[in-house]
Enzyme design. Structure first.
Site, PDB file in Angstrom:
ATOM      1  N   LYS A 276      -7.177   2.856 -14.182  1.00  0.00           N
ATOM      2  CA  LYS A 276      -7.583   4.074 -14.883  1.00  0.00           C
ATOM      3  C   LYS A 276      -7.745   3.787 -16.370  1.00  0.00           C
ATOM      4  O   LYS A 276      -7.134   2.865 -16.897  1.00  0.00           O
ATOM      5  CB  LYS A 276      -6.488   5.148 -14.724  1.00  0.00           C
ATOM      6  CG  LYS A 276      -6.364   5.740 -13.343  1.00  0.00           C
ATOM      7  CD  LYS A 276      -5.247   6.785 -13.304  1.00  0.00           C
ATOM      8  CE  LYS A 276      -5.091   7.393 -11.924  1.00  0.00           C
ATOM      9  NZ  LYS A 276      -6.236   8.201 -11.486  1.00  0.00           N
ATOM     10  N   ARG A 350      -4.228   9.063  -0.451  1.00  0.00           N
ATOM     11  CA  ARG A 350      -4.614   9.243   0.957  1.00  0.00           C
ATOM     12  C   ARG A 350      -4.115   8.077   1.811  1.00  0.00           C
ATOM     13  O   ARG A 350      -3.860   8.239   2.996  1.00  0.00           O
ATOM     14  CB  ARG A 350      -6.134   9.434   1.050  1.00  0.00           C
ATOM     15  CG  ARG A 350      -6.939   8.293   0.513  1.00  0.00           C
ATOM     16  CD  ARG A 350      -8.375   8.692   0.178  1.00  0.00           C
ATOM     17  NE  ARG A 350      -8.447   9.511  -1.045  1.00  0.00           N
ATOM     18  CZ  ARG A 350      -9.575   9.991  -1.546  1.00  0.00           C
ATOM     19  NH1 ARG A 350     -10.719   9.769  -0.935  1.00  0.00           N
ATOM     20  NH2 ARG A 350      -9.559  10.717  -2.651  1.00  0.00           N
TER      21      ARG A 350
HETATM   22  N1  BES Z   1      -3.454  10.694  -8.757  1.00  0.00           N
HETATM   23  C1  BES Z   1      -4.868  10.715  -8.791  1.00  0.00           C
HETATM   24  C2  BES Z   1      -5.436  12.133  -8.861  1.00  0.00           C
HETATM   25  C3  BES Z   1      -5.156  12.923 -10.106  1.00  0.00           C
HETATM   26  C4  BES Z   1      -6.113  13.021 -11.099  1.00  0.00           C
HETATM   27  C5  BES Z   1      -3.988  13.639 -10.268  1.00  0.00           C
HETATM   28  C6  BES Z   1      -5.880  13.792 -12.224  1.00  0.00           C
HETATM   29  C7  BES Z   1      -3.744  14.397 -11.392  1.00  0.00           C
HETATM   30  C8  BES Z   1      -4.709  14.477 -12.362  1.00  0.00           C
HETATM   31  C9  BES Z   1      -5.438  10.060  -7.540  1.00  0.00           C
HETATM   32  O1  BES Z   1      -4.681   9.042  -7.011  1.00  0.00           O
HETATM   33  C10 BES Z   1      -6.749   9.475  -7.913  1.00  0.00           C
HETATM   34  O2  BES Z   1      -6.759   8.605  -8.730  1.00  0.00           O
HETATM   35  N2  BES Z   1      -7.818   9.956  -7.310  1.00  0.00           N
HETATM   36  C11 BES Z   1      -9.125   9.467  -7.567  1.00  0.00           C
HETATM   37  C12 BES Z   1      -9.839   9.346  -6.257  1.00  0.00           C
HETATM   38  C13 BES Z   1     -11.160   8.649  -6.344  1.00  0.00           C
HETATM   39  C14 BES Z   1     -10.982   7.206  -6.762  1.00  0.00           C
HETATM   40  C15 BES Z   1     -11.848   8.735  -4.994  1.00  0.00           C
HETATM   41  C16 BES Z   1      -9.826  10.437  -8.500  1.00  0.00           C
HETATM   42  O3  BES Z   1      -9.640  11.644  -8.356  1.00  0.00           O
HETATM   43  O4  BES Z   1     -10.531   9.972  -9.386  1.00  0.00           O
HETATM   44 MN    MN Z   2      -5.082   7.200  -7.944  1.00  0.00          MN
END
Ligand code: BES
Ligand code: MN
Ligand code: ZN
Length: 497
Positions: A276, A350
């Protein structure tokens, strides 16, 4: 937070702070006339001057002379017809937040009788205690020298008619239980990733089990291997911290089929190899908010002991990049046996949940609800206002949604239509773990659905609602403990309580 009842007339209540909730429009309601008279018309002047209109979240702090309360805080409830359990809870939270700022350890709360709008006495007792717990909360544990130290607000005394005291008090007991759950959940959420590790969560689960007599089983990495939890292990393989798979069992109804609650317990989500951006990455300590909500619900369960069986499952790990981390393109085999092509290592929630959703079959649950900070896309869709809700069973979806309404934790449905399944098609495995740009929350929901077999299931995406990035009138910045009240309402209703 403790709730007590008070049948003393308002002018005679000896308290550092008397919060009075009233609705918008009009003069001093008859139920407050005695207080107003004793305090030389102070309430009437606040209203007549237009300084206090009774709008939602509006407050006016008054210093009455002639009446016993040291301070009177008028709190707005909004329009008279709009008063519900949720607006009363919110007014109590606004009042409690002010009580904390004023440094009082207790306050009294009165709801103008005219404003009640048919809400039952027990409901008033419950939501005022819940709101007080929400509004008064602050996290100071890790400051060696707090900037502006304030004592905890410990008690809210609710003014009522003697004939309603019993019902109100029963509601307060309920509110105290959810407040305790809320408290634990927010505490766990707030703890940083170096303290709140998978091992730490497992220890807290064991403590809860000892306290309340639950059964607690914890699997470590080696045991996960024996169980073939390949998806969870893939996420965990990049981290030095050992993952945990936590199972809590509460038995309140003999051999009945349990309700299963599954909480995402990623104690820090860096994204892994699909790392990230640095901006706000520290917020990813909140990626265990689903797990924290399940633990908080068990705290409430232990206090309320409803007639229902409940299983809590928490897959917990960090998601970090390293030389041993899982890579984009890798294919792993889940606990259910389906294979997954990992396109994006940041879609890790997931992966850990899918193994829990198939593991849960051994409990033969009547219903499964998972709760997870799963997708950034749900924040885009619904902001910080509503939980994104998906599932495979209309009756269970309606039941969860209704529990959310009562809890003041609103859910909004997103469709899991067949067309969306195509987002997860993989050239090499049974599915891929990320669907690309569009419909991100639905792709996450569909992925999970692939692992649910023959049981009503609902998925709650709380990425937008688990924490806030600023102070609100009714709560401080940070964790919200979302899910605890919803689950508790859901369970109590199912238990017929
Ligand atoms: N933990 C994150 C989701 C999240 C984003 C929680 C913002 C709280 C605030 C999750 O694991 C994630 O990174 N999801 C990705 C999925 C994508 C790569 C398909 C996302 O939402 O970008
Ligand atoms: Mn994530
Ligand atoms: Zn995550």
């Amino acid at each position: 937070m403790t709730g007590t009842t008070l049948t003393t007339p308002l002018p005679q209540i000896e308290t550092p702070l008397l919060a009075v909730a009233l609705t918008q429009g009009g003069a001093v309601p008859a139920s407050l006339a005695e207080l107003d008279r004793a305090a030389a018309g102070i309430v009437g002047r606040a209203i007549a001057s237009g300084d206090f209109k009774g709008k939602r979240d509006e407050t006016a702090l008054l210093y009455p002379s002639g009446a016993k309360p040291q301070r009177v805080l008028l709190v707005g409830l909004g329009k008279p017809g709009d008063v519900t359990r949720n607006s009363i809870r919110r007014a109590a939270a606004v009042a409690a937040k002010r009580a904390r700022a004023l440094g009082t350890t207790q306050f009294a709360f009165a709801l103008a009788a005219e404003a009640r709008n048919g809400v039952a006495a027990a409901d008033v007792g419950q939501v005022v205690v819940e709101g007080a717990a929400q509004g008064a909360w602050a996290f100071t544990e890790l400051k060696a020298a707090p900037d502006d130290p304030k004592p905890e607000v410990e008690t809210v005394a609710i003014a009522c008619d003697a004939k309603e005291a019993k019902a109100l008090s029963a509601g307060e007991r309920l509110g105290e239980a959810t407040a305790a759950g809320h408290f634990l959940t927010r505490y766990l959420q707030m703890l940083p990733g170096n303290v709140c590790t998978p091992g730490y969560l497992a220890d807290r689960a064991k403590q809860l089990a000892d306290q309340h007599g639950f059964t607690c089983t914890v699997l470590d990495r080696a045991q996960m291997r024996q169980e073939n939890m390949g998806a969870l292990l893939a996420v965990a393989q990049g981290s030095q911290q050992d993952p945990r798979f936590i199972v809590l069992e509460y038995r309140g109804a003999g051999a009945d089929a349990p309700v299963a609650l599954v909480g995402k317990g990623v104690t820090f989500d860096s994204g892994g190899i699909s790392i990230k951006p640095a901006q706000n990455m520290e917020d990813m300590k909140f990626d265990m908010s689903g797990a924290a909500a399940v633990l908080g619900t068990f705290e409430a369960l232990g206090r309320l002991k409803p007639r229902l069986n409940v299983v809590g499952l928490i897959p917990s790990t960090e998601n970090l990049p390293s030389g041993t981390a899982v890579k984009p393109g890798d294919v792993v085999k889940s606990h259910l046996g389906k294979t997954i092509e990992i396109i994006n290592t940041d879609a890790e929630g997931r992966l850990i949940l899918c193994d829990a959703l198939s593991y849960v079959r051994r409990f033969k649950p009547a219903a499964v609800i998972d709760i997870a900070t799963l997708t950034g896309a749900v924040v885009v869709a619904l902001g910080q206002v509503a939980i994104g809700m998906m599932g495979n069973d209309d009756a269970l979806l309606a039941e969860v949604r209704e529990a959310g309404e009562r809890a003041g934790e609103r859910c909004w449905p997103l469709p899991l239509w067949d067309e969306y399944r195509d987002l997860l098609k993989s050239d090499i495995a049974d599915m891929k773990n990320s669907g690309g740009r569009g419909a991100g929350s639905i792709a996450g929901g569909w992925f999970l659905r692939e692992f649910v077999e023959g049981v009503p299931w609902v998925h709650l995406d709380i990425a937008g609602t688990a924490y806030t990035d600023g102070d609100g009138p009714h709560q401080v910045k940070g964790p919200t403990a979302i899910g605890v009240r919803l689950f508790t309402e859901f369970i109590l209703k199912r238990a017929g309580a």
